[in-house]
Design a protein around this motif. Structure first.
Motif, short mmCIF file in Angstrom:
data_model
loop_
_atom_site.label_atom_id
_atom_site.label_comp_id
_atom_site.label_asym_id
_atom_site.label_seq_id
_atom_site.Cartn_x
_atom_site.Cartn_y
_atom_site.Cartn_z
N ALA A 58 4.75 5.19 18.30
CA ALA A 58 4.85 6.21 19.37
C ALA A 58 6.31 6.46 19.74
CB ALA A 58 4.05 5.75 20.59
N TYR A 59 7.09 5.38 19.78
CA TYR A 59 8.52 5.52 20.07
C TYR A 59 9.22 6.31 18.97
CZ TYR A 59 13.40 4.24 20.93
OH TYR A 59 14.76 4.28 21.15
N ASP A 60 8.85 6.06 17.72
CA ASP A 60 9.42 6.82 16.61
C ASP A 60 9.13 8.31 16.75
OD1 ASP A 60 10.36 7.27 13.71
OD2 ASP A 60 8.26 7.92 13.65
N ARG A 61 7.88 8.65 17.09
CA ARG A 61 7.53 10.07 17.26
C ARG A 61 8.28 10.67 18.45
NH1 ARG A 61 7.04 12.43 13.41
NH2 ARG A 61 8.32 10.64 12.81
N PHE A 62 8.46 9.89 19.51
CA PHE A 62 9.20 10.37 20.68
C PHE A 62 10.63 10.73 20.30
CE2 PHE A 62 12.34 8.78 23.80
CZ PHE A 62 12.25 9.81 24.72
N VAL A 63 11.31 9.83 19.58
CA VAL A 63 12.69 10.09 19.18
C VAL A 63 12.76 11.26 18.21
CG1 VAL A 63 14.74 9.13 18.06
CG2 VAL A 63 13.34 7.68 19.55
N ALA A 64 11.81 11.32 17.25
CA ALA A 64 11.83 12.37 16.23
C ALA A 64 11.65 13.76 16.83
CB ALA A 64 10.75 12.10 15.19
N ILE A 65 10.86 13.86 17.90
CA ILE A 65 10.56 15.17 18.48
C ILE A 65 11.48 15.49 19.65
CG2 ILE A 65 8.79 16.48 19.74
CD1 ILE A 65 6.70 15.04 18.00
N CYS A 66 11.78 14.51 20.47
CA CYS A 66 12.58 14.75 21.67
C CYS A 66 14.09 14.63 21.44
CB CYS A 66 12.17 13.79 22.79
SG CYS A 66 10.44 13.94 23.28
N ASN A 67 14.49 13.92 20.39
CA ASN A 67 15.91 13.75 20.09
C ASN A 67 16.11 13.72 18.57
OD1 ASN A 67 18.63 13.38 20.43
ND2 ASN A 67 18.47 11.46 21.57
N PRO A 68 15.71 14.79 17.88
CA PRO A 68 15.69 14.76 16.41
C PRO A 68 17.06 14.58 15.76
CG PRO A 68 15.36 16.99 17.24
CD PRO A 68 15.28 16.09 18.41
N LEU A 69 18.12 15.07 16.38
CA LEU A 69 19.45 14.98 15.77
C LEU A 69 19.96 13.54 15.71
CD1 LEU A 69 21.19 18.12 17.33
CD2 LEU A 69 20.08 17.90 15.09
N ARG A 70 19.45 12.68 16.57
CA ARG A 70 19.90 11.29 16.62
C ARG A 70 18.83 10.31 16.11
NH1 ARG A 70 21.61 8.72 21.16
NH2 ARG A 70 23.16 7.65 19.86
N HIS A 71 17.79 10.87 15.50
CA HIS A 71 16.67 10.02 15.05
C HIS A 71 17.12 8.95 14.07
CE1 HIS A 71 12.96 9.28 12.51
NE2 HIS A 71 12.57 8.90 13.71
N SER A 72 17.88 9.34 13.07
CA SER A 72 18.32 8.38 12.05
C SER A 72 19.35 7.39 12.61
CB SER A 72 18.92 9.12 10.85
OG SER A 72 20.03 9.91 11.24
N VAL A 73 20.05 7.78 13.66
CA VAL A 73 21.03 6.88 14.26
C VAL A 73 20.34 5.85 15.16
CG1 VAL A 73 23.04 6.74 15.79
CG2 VAL A 73 22.82 8.65 14.18
N ILE A 74 19.39 6.34 15.97
CA ILE A 74 18.69 5.44 16.90
C ILE A 74 17.78 4.49 16.13
CG2 ILE A 74 17.01 5.35 18.78
CD1 ILE A 74 18.10 8.07 19.72
N ALA B 7 7.27 19.53 23.42
CA ALA B 7 6.60 20.48 22.52
C ALA B 7 6.29 21.79 23.25
CB ALA B 7 5.32 19.86 21.96
N LEU B 8 5.87 21.69 24.52
CA LEU B 8 5.54 22.90 25.28
C LEU B 8 6.77 23.70 25.66
CD1 LEU B 8 2.75 21.49 27.64
CD2 LEU B 8 2.46 22.91 25.59
N SER B 9 7.93 23.05 25.64
CA SER B 9 9.16 23.75 26.01
C SER B 9 9.89 24.36 24.80
CB SER B 9 10.11 22.80 26.74
OG SER B 9 10.54 21.76 25.87
N LEU B 10 9.36 24.15 23.59
CA LEU B 10 9.99 24.71 22.40
C LEU B 10 9.90 26.22 22.43
CD1 LEU B 10 8.78 22.17 19.67
CD2 LEU B 10 11.06 22.38 20.66
N PRO B 11 10.86 26.92 21.81
CA PRO B 11 10.92 28.39 21.93
C PRO B 11 9.73 29.13 21.35
CG PRO B 11 12.51 27.56 20.31
CD PRO B 11 11.99 26.38 21.04
N THR B 12 9.09 28.58 20.32
CA THR B 12 7.94 29.26 19.71
C THR B 12 6.71 28.36 19.75
OG1 THR B 12 8.43 28.45 17.47
CG2 THR B 12 9.47 30.53 18.15
N LYS B 13 5.53 28.99 19.83
CA LYS B 13 4.28 28.23 19.84
C LYS B 13 4.06 27.51 18.52
CE LYS B 13 1.79 31.04 23.23
NZ LYS B 13 0.56 31.85 23.49
N GLN B 14 4.50 28.14 17.43
CA GLN B 14 4.33 27.52 16.12
C GLN B 14 5.10 26.20 16.02
OE1 GLN B 14 5.48 30.01 12.83
NE2 GLN B 14 4.80 28.55 11.28
N ALA B 15 6.31 26.19 16.55
CA ALA B 15 7.11 24.96 16.54
C ALA B 15 6.46 23.88 17.39
CB ALA B 15 8.52 25.25 17.04
#
Length: 312
Positions: free
Chosen positions: A119-135, A225-233
């Motif tokens: 769950a933590y991995d999914r949180f970082v991947a979606i909420c902070n994707p640019l730093r996922h590989s670093v964290i 996810a709800l705050s992303l610019p498009t519904k598809q994203a």
């Protein structure tokens, strides 16, 4: 006759599912099928993740740890259970019973911990994707994995030690398919308050911490996810979490029911409680590889390549 060694019996007698003796042979068929699916499915997951370099990511490393946990957890109960149902092999040595009890509780705790890590991995991947590989680098993954394993081992190590030190003067018959902690405690005649209090406290605190951590992670994921610019994203982000949510709900629903009925559900029929307890150690290990194999595109594609095109 109850053969005793010092203050405990040489062996226990596992009854299986009291009240359903006439149909236990038939019940063994779905249990056996679930066990084979759990072992085979999780081995496939492990082999595919190991052989496919594109799957060498944090989520799949945690999934590998979960699969190894599932294999050990289901194998700690099913072979003996089938021996009871098919061959009437009801005896289990005292030491083997304590070992089985320890494995069930410690590896269940590990499974819960790996759900938190995923769950933590999914949180970082979606909420902070640019730093996922670093964290979540290799060192962090290793530390998280070891922490989950040691947490399960250390917190439940007192179980077999304290139970062994309690005097047994009741029957050596356990009305269950495996050596469950509370079922053993009921056979003791000493003061088991501290042992039961420790078990209930650890299980409650660990379950509350893990479920709250998972709930927090997915709440933040949903908000992002709800705050992303498009519904598809947004839908794409949420779709990566649906498999996790499904297996987590099954795991915590059955484990909570089992925990609650042992301590508070005195009026629930033993057949219902024991059947759910078997589901608790069988269905999540069986369901995990099926759900992740179907819902995870990379794993699904790799399975198709191996089984349909023979590409290893």
């Amino acid at each position: 006759m109850l053969l005793m060694n010092d203050s405990h019996p040489f062996f226990f007698i596992l009854l299986g599912i009291p009240g359903l003796e006439d149909v236990q042979c038939w019940l063994s068929i779905p249990f056996c099928c679930m066990y084979l699916l759990a072992v085979f499915g999780n081995i496939i997951i492990l082999l595919i993740i190991r052989s496919e370099k594109s799957l060498h990511e944090p989520m799949f490393f945690f999934l590998s740890m979960l699969s190894m946990t599932d294999i050990i957890l289901s194998s700690s109960t099913l072979p003996k259970m089938l021996g009871i149902f098919w061959l009437n092999l009801r005896e289990i040595r005292f030491e083997a019973c304590l070992t089985q009890m320890f494995i069930i509780h410690s590896f269940t705790a590990m499974e819960s911990g790996f759900f938190v890590a995923m769950a933590y991995d999914r949180f970082v991947a979606i909420c902070n994707p640019l730093r996922h590989s670093v964290i979540l680098n290799n060192r962090t993954i290793l530390v998280l994995g070891i922490s989950v394993v040691f947490r399960g081992l250390i917190f439940f190590l007192p179980h077999p030690i304290t139970v062994k030190n309690l005097p047994f003067c009741q029957s050596n018959v356990i009305p269950h398919t495996y050596c469950e902690f509370m079922a053993l405690i009921k056979l003791t005649c000493g003061n088991s308050f501290i042992t039961k209090f420790y078990s209930a406290t650890v299980a409650t605190m660990m379950g509350a911490f893990d479920s709250l951590s998972i709930l927090t992670s997915y709440t933040l994921i949903l908000r992002t996810a709800l705050s992303l610019p498009t519904k598809q994203a947004g839908r794409k982000a949420l779709s990566t979490c649906t498999s996790h949510i499904l297996v987590i709900l099954v795991f915590y629903t059955t484990s909570t029911f089992t925990f609650a009925t042992h301590r508070f559900g005195h009026h629930i029929r033993p057949q219902i409680h024991i059947s759910v307890a078997n589901v608790y150690v069988l269905v999540p290990p069986m369901l995990n590889p099926i759900v992740y194999g179907v819902r995870t595109k990379k794993i699904r594609q790799r399975i198709v390549q191996v089984f349909y095109f023979g590409k290893v």
